[in-house]
Design an enzyme around this catalytic site. Structure first.
Site, PDB file in Angstrom:
ATOM      1  N   GLU A  16     -29.706  99.977  -4.441  1.00 36.33           N
ATOM      2  CA  GLU A  16     -29.883 101.064  -3.481  1.00 36.33           C
ATOM      3  C   GLU A  16     -29.581 102.441  -4.067  1.00 36.33           C
ATOM      4  OE1 GLU A  16     -31.035 100.831  -0.470  1.00 36.33           O
ATOM      5  OE2 GLU A  16     -31.087  98.661  -0.200  1.00 36.33           O
ATOM      6  N   GLY A  73     -38.819  93.469   5.825  1.00 34.16           N
ATOM      7  CA  GLY A  73     -38.806  93.675   7.274  1.00 34.16           C
ATOM      8  C   GLY A  73     -38.768  95.118   7.711  1.00 34.16           C
ATOM      9  N   LYS A  74     -39.008  96.053   6.796  1.00 33.80           N
ATOM     10  CA  LYS A  74     -38.988  97.476   7.147  1.00 33.80           C
ATOM     11  C   LYS A  74     -40.400  97.964   7.463  1.00 33.80           C
ATOM     12  CE  LYS A  74     -35.095  98.156   4.069  1.00 33.80           C
ATOM     13  NZ  LYS A  74     -34.735  98.553   2.706  1.00 33.80           N
ATOM     14  N   ASP A 309     -12.236  99.336  16.968  1.00 34.77           N
ATOM     15  CA  ASP A 309     -11.897  98.457  18.089  1.00 34.77           C
ATOM     16  C   ASP A 309     -12.208  97.000  17.753  1.00 34.77           C
ATOM     17  OD1 ASP A 309     -11.299  98.092  21.065  1.00 34.77           O
ATOM     18  OD2 ASP A 309     -13.280  97.183  20.887  1.00 34.77           O
ATOM     19  N   GLU A 364      -7.350  98.160  15.201  1.00 33.33           N
ATOM     20  CA  GLU A 364      -6.791  97.539  16.392  1.00 33.33           C
ATOM     21  C   GLU A 364      -6.771  96.025  16.152  1.00 33.33           C
ATOM     22  OE1 GLU A 364      -7.529  96.613  21.086  1.00 33.33           O
ATOM     23  OE2 GLU A 364      -9.044  96.395  19.538  1.00 33.33           O
TER      24      GLU A 364
END
EC number: 2.4.1.18
Length: 634
Positions: A16, A73-74, A309, A364
């Site tokens: 990338e 898949g793009k 979270d 958390e």
């Protein structure tokens, strides 16, 4: 774990072009305005047979603007400018049209959509192209990285005494000055990522790149953060990457018509308690999506970091459901750990620390995963802080189950100090969890129904209100001073906000009565809420002056069970707490050298009984006490 992380990092570099390029994908995916006025669109829909763009700009023709299929898949689409102008005007509605494998046409909101709105007469959200002629320009630099945090946990929508959804503008001009005055140096914002269901408290995210439109525009949020920075306030985002809403019409679920795409398929892709979808963290494009999401919030909106979270749910295949954690290391290492999710968290923290080292991350996690807050280079999770989630549970247990005479000083001290060396913890007596309907805040547990009738200074001070006010202050101060390396408070709880928090829903006739914060109670001179508010402010200001949160752990010199006294030293200060329900002490010996009272919960301005003389200086004598050579009588 480190090997898995390193392999991912190496693959990103090789395939990338590096982490920087990989996580900039938020600038190319979705619908993006080009400098020449054209539009470039890109999506990842591996299960689609064909992809189109429809909207106001083409009369909602579902096939006139097809995407070109790319590898892996793009899909991409380029729409040239029209007379130098954008073919998709600012404010126009759009949809990605997916032809599924069964031939059905699915109208979807792009996972990368920056702005979605819901009209009052509709159920679902609409995707609106956000490209104003002049975007908000930030004027103030971000604050320098803080040595310790005094966090004001906030929700924009309830930040008003009025029964309505409050706005970013209201928070900017009415709430931020209040936070600054109270001595908090950090605001943690909940429910910013767009969520279709308001009563989910923002934890069922539908559009990950969109700031919630129910409070205002993206520029309103940018202004709010900019004004916070002008006040020296750090701004954190409560980010939800642990799961996603099941909505498909206006969420990520079944985006390409399949059960998988961004999520695990089948049983593994569903959270049984939260009724939501679970990300496939081993998928390359999911990593791109989530890492780019973090970077967008930092670079576009200027957030200074994140509170992640639901980390416990991410870390384990069992998601913490029906599982207790005793601290045994077998609970943290084994096949039950989701190594892909843990690797994603390591990558996220590595990316943030590499590209934006001034940013802060908080986990958390209720499980106590070892090394979660140690650097990735050590094999740790890379977080800066973790929430000390055992502390609020301990206070609730004590108040619910024990008479005042039975409070165990040693157990309180153990809970407040039981943390791993060199992993930073954020202490809190209560957060939004305790304020929600079905639970009770500390103030409500302590004073309950009398809060409706006896909080006026014109009424006699009843034993229930007296006890509640004094313990409310003491619990907060001892948690603040002994419980961690930072401190958190949920908005309104600093002054003992009455009642609970409940969002409008069918079960309460869509009422906003409990979905608000009555800040006006502290401004009424005839109500005792002002005492708790003043104590919270002066407690924070004292920490700002002496910096105990950034100091080493306290030395606890006394935890006396029969006297109900706790005394400790931190940052050159002596903290002394008398938790005895009815016994005061004269000439009580504690470890110290010389002292003068700086903060006294018994002072009149905090609703106390003014039993101590603040003008007196106390000097020690060479009398050994609790393994210290000097002591004083108080």
């Amino acid at each position: 774990r480190y090997s898995l992380f390193y392999n991912h990092l190496k693959n990103i570099e090789e395939s990338e072009g590096g982490l920087d390029k990989f996580t900039k994908s938020y600038k190319t995916f979705g619908v993006n305005q080009l400098a020449d006025g054209g539009i470039y669109c890109k999506e990842w829909a591996p299960g689609a047979e064909a992809v189109f763009l429809a909207g106001d700009f083409n009369g909602w023709n579902p096939s006139s603007h097809p995407y070109k299929k790319l590898e892996y898949g793009k899909w991409e689409l380029f729409i040239p400018p029209e007379d130098g102008q954008s073919p998709v005007p600012h404010g126009s509605k759009l949809k990605v049209v997916i032809r599924a494998q069964n031939g059905a046409l699915l109208y979807r909101i792009s996972p990368w959509a920056r702005y979605v709105v819901r009209e009052e007469d509709k159920v679902n959200y609409d995707w609106v192209h956000w490209n104003p002629p002049q975007s908000y320009i930030h004027k103030n630099p971000s604050p320098k990285r803080l040595k310790s945090l005094r966090i004001y946990e906030s929700h924009v929508g309830i930040a008003s005494p009025e029964g309505k959804v409050a706005s970013y503008k209201n928070f900017t001009y009415n709430v931020l000055p209040r936070i600054k005055d109270l001595g908090y140096n950090c605001v943690q914002l909940m429910a910013i990522m767009e969520h279709a269901y308001y009563a989910s408290f923002g934890y069922q995210v539908t559009s990950f790149f969109a700031a919630s439109s129910r409070y205002g525009t993206p520029d309103d949020l940018k202004e709010m953060i900019d004004v916070a920075h002008s006040m020296g306030i750090t701004v954190l985002l409560d980010v939800v990457h642990s799961h996603a809403s099941k909505n498909s019409e206006d969420g990520l679920n079944q985006f390409d018509g399949t059960d998988s795409c961004f999520f695990h398929s089948g049983y593994r892709g569903n959270h049984q308690l939260w009724d939501s979808r679970l990300f496939d963290y081993a998928n390359w494009e999911v990593l791109r999506f989530l890492l780019s999401n973090l970077r967008m919030w930092i670079e576009d909106y200027r957030f200074d970091g994140f509170r992640f979270d639901g980390v416990t749910s991410m870390l384990y295949h069992h998601h913490g459901i029906g599982t207790g954690f005793s601290g045994d290391y077998n609970e943290y290492f084994g096949l039950h750990v989701d190594e892909d999710a843990l690797c994603y968290l390591m990558l996220a923290n590595h990316m943030i620390n590499t590209l934006h080292p001034e940013c802060i991350t908080i986990a958390e996690d209720v499980s106590g995963m070892p090394a979660l807050c140690r650097p990735v280079a050590e094999g740790g999770g890379g977080f800066d802080y973790r929430l000390a989630m055992a502390i609020p549970d301990k206070w609730i247990q004590i108040i619910k189950e024990l008479k005042d005479e039975d409070w165990n000083m040693g157990n309180i001290v153990h809970t407040l100090t039981n943390r791993r060396c060199e992993e930073k913890y954020i202490a809190y007596a209560e957060s939004h969890d305790q304020a929600l309907v079905g639970d009770k805040t500390l103030a409500f547990r302590l004073m309950d129904a009398e809060m409706y009738t006896n909080m006026s200074v014109l009424m006699p001070l009843t034993p229930v209100i007296d006890r509640g006010i004094q313990l409310h202050k003491m619990i907060r101060l001892i948690t603040h001073a002994l419980g961690g390396e930072s401190y958190l408070n949920f908005m309104g709880n600093e002054f003992g906000h009455p009642e609970w928090l409940d969002f409008p829903r069918i079960g309460n006739n869509e009422s906003y009565h409990y979905a608000r914060r009555q800040f006006n109670l502290t401004e009424d001179d005839l109500l005792r809420y002002k005492f708790l508010n003043a104590f919270d402010r002066d407690m924070n200001k004292l920490e700002e002056r002496f910096g105990w949160l950034a100091s080493p752990q306290a030395y606890v010199s006394e935890k006396h069970e029969s006297n109900k006294v706790i005394a400790f030293e931190r940052a050159g200060l002596i903290f002394i707490f008398n938790f005895h329900p009815y016994q005061s002490y004269v000439d009580y010996r504690v470890v110290a050298f010389k002292y003068k009272i700086l903060l006294d919960s018994d002072a009149g301005e905090y609703g106390g009984h003014q039993r101590l003389d603040h003008s007196t200086e106390y000097f020690s004598e060479p009398y050994p006490h609790n393994y210290r050579p000097n002591s004083i009588m108080v």
